[in-house]
Write a protein that holds these residues in place. Sequence first.
Motif, PDB file in Angstrom:
ATOM      1  N   ASP A 267       0.700  -1.346  -0.167  1.00 45.31           N
ATOM      2  CA  ASP A 267       0.181  -0.383   0.120  1.00 45.31           C
ATOM      3  C   ASP A 267       0.876   1.255   0.058  1.00 45.31           C
ATOM      4  OD1 ASP A 267      -1.693   2.384   1.958  1.00 45.31           O
ATOM      5  OD2 ASP A 267      -2.567   1.221   0.867  1.00 45.31           O
ATOM      6  N   TRP A 268       0.211   2.324  -0.869  1.00 42.99           N
ATOM      7  CA  TRP A 268       1.224   3.822  -1.169  1.00 42.99           C
ATOM      8  C   TRP A 268       1.765   4.131   0.453  1.00 42.99           C
ATOM      9  CZ3 TRP A 268       4.424   6.569  -2.975  1.00 42.99           C
ATOM     10  CH2 TRP A 268       4.759   7.356  -2.601  1.00 42.99           C
ATOM     11  N   GLY A 269       0.224   4.172   1.080  1.00 40.02           N
ATOM     12  CA  GLY A 269       1.189   4.607   2.460  1.00 40.02           C
ATOM     13  C   GLY A 269       1.336   4.097   3.672  1.00 40.02           C
ATOM     14  N   GLN A 270       2.067   2.931   3.911  1.00 42.25           N
ATOM     15  CA  GLN A 270       2.582   2.428   4.280  1.00 42.25           C
ATOM     16  C   GLN A 270       3.906   2.112   3.686  1.00 42.25           C
ATOM     17  OE1 GLN A 270       1.675  -2.454   4.290  1.00 42.25           O
ATOM     18  NE2 GLN A 270       3.503  -2.331   5.895  1.00 42.25           N
ATOM     19  N   ASN A 273       6.079   4.947   4.881  1.00 39.49           N
ATOM     20  CA  ASN A 273       6.056   5.219   6.156  1.00 39.49           C
ATOM     21  C   ASN A 273       6.639   4.518   6.413  1.00 39.49           C
ATOM     22  OD1 ASN A 273       5.173   5.828   9.239  1.00 39.49           O
ATOM     23  ND2 ASN A 273       4.204   3.296   8.902  1.00 39.49           N
ATOM     24  N   ARG A 274       7.135   2.818   5.762  1.00 38.57           N
ATOM     25  CA  ARG A 274       8.179   2.357   5.944  1.00 38.57           C
ATOM     26  C   ARG A 274       9.385   3.054   5.452  1.00 38.57           C
ATOM     27  NH1 ARG A 274       8.258  -2.884   7.797  1.00 38.57           N
ATOM     28  NH2 ARG A 274       5.419  -3.449   8.127  1.00 38.57           N
ATOM     29  N   ILE A 275       9.480   3.427   4.339  1.00 40.57           N
ATOM     30  CA  ILE A 275      10.621   3.897   4.074  1.00 40.57           C
ATOM     31  C   ILE A 275      10.998   6.027   4.795  1.00 40.57           C
ATOM     32  CG2 ILE A 275      11.428   6.003   2.084  1.00 40.57           C
ATOM     33  CD1 ILE A 275       9.976   4.090   0.366  1.00 40.57           C
ATOM     34  N   GLY A 276       9.938   5.941   5.465  1.00 43.03           N
ATOM     35  CA  GLY A 276      10.847   7.128   6.247  1.00 43.03           C
ATOM     36  C   GLY A 276       9.994   8.489   6.401  1.00 43.03           C
ATOM     37  N   PHE A 277       9.198   8.929   5.905  1.00 43.34           N
ATOM     38  CA  PHE A 277       8.288   9.668   5.223  1.00 43.34           C
ATOM     39  C   PHE A 277       7.337  10.543   6.178  1.00 43.34           C
ATOM     40  CE2 PHE A 277       9.559   8.794   0.344  1.00 43.34           C
ATOM     41  CZ  PHE A 277       9.958   9.230   0.391  1.00 43.34           C
ATOM     42  N   ASP A 278       6.946   9.816   6.961  1.00 41.98           N
ATOM     43  CA  ASP A 278       6.206  10.078   7.931  1.00 41.98           C
ATOM     44  C   ASP A 278       6.440  10.742   9.562  1.00 41.98           C
ATOM     45  OD1 ASP A 278       4.403   9.329   6.586  1.00 41.98           O
ATOM     46  OD2 ASP A 278       3.525   7.799   7.351  1.00 41.98           O
TER      47      ASP A 278
END
Length: 293
Positions: A267-270, A273-278
């Motif tokens: 999923d685009w959001g996940q 998040n996992r890469i670190g954008f959030d």
Amino acid sequence: MIKQTSPADKLRALLATGDLITMPCCFDALSAKLIEQEGFGLTFMSGFSAAASRIGEPDLGLMSYGEVLDQARNITDAVSIPVIGDGDTGYGNAMNVKRTVAGFAKAGCAAVMIEDQLAPKRCGHTKGKEVVGRDEAFDRIKAAVDAREAGADILILARTDARHQHGLSEAIDRAAKFAELGADILFVEAPKTVAEMRELCAALPGPKMANIVEGGETPDLTPEELSDIGYQIAAYPLSLMAAAMKAMVETLQLMKAGKPRTDMLMDWGQLRNRIGFDAYYEESERYATSKRG
């Protein structure tokens, strides 16, 4: 000021528990981050997978010391869990081994693996591998230990591939000498049966590592079985690389056939998040000039 726990001390603490450590192996910073995010406490930079990822070539000694060290540094910068680096044969004679060990310590590795293969080395589960004579093998580990004793805050993972060429007894003898010289963790590569795994674990002191290559020469046992035999680290060097390659090839084949499948994608959001954008956006809120990202 609070003293930071070093990567080597984190690994020492893990080993001190006496519990089996399941260790998925990474090949780059992103795969290491995913391992940490899923709650694993230790990873190893697989030379096989790193060579495939970084230069698109097989693990046949083609990556240079500088390339391997750079890959290790990228990985340790990305995670807080301890990372074991693959120092191969040490990239030369005993003096090169000392430099290699010191370099991996400066790169932030908790431990470095040094092995007794004849250079250029190759994957332990492929054909054509040979080992150096005992004197050279022992010199490599002695030099590695000397580098640690001279101030490199790093553990020494001593590996022997002698089982393939000279039989299990020679491999056990070499590993026992490695321990006598001061190695922290022992790794006898590619035992072929459960009986061999039990024999080497019973004969050798200290923490031992099993290398589980799916489809390789060593029996693919469960973590519980490996712990019962006497291992303390269970390494899985190719699991993530093999899974990633399979997913990429299947996705490419579907795209080529004009049948892309979004259900195969994260999923685009996940993904963000996992890469670190959030985390980046959250932290950047502290700085007025950084809020645009």
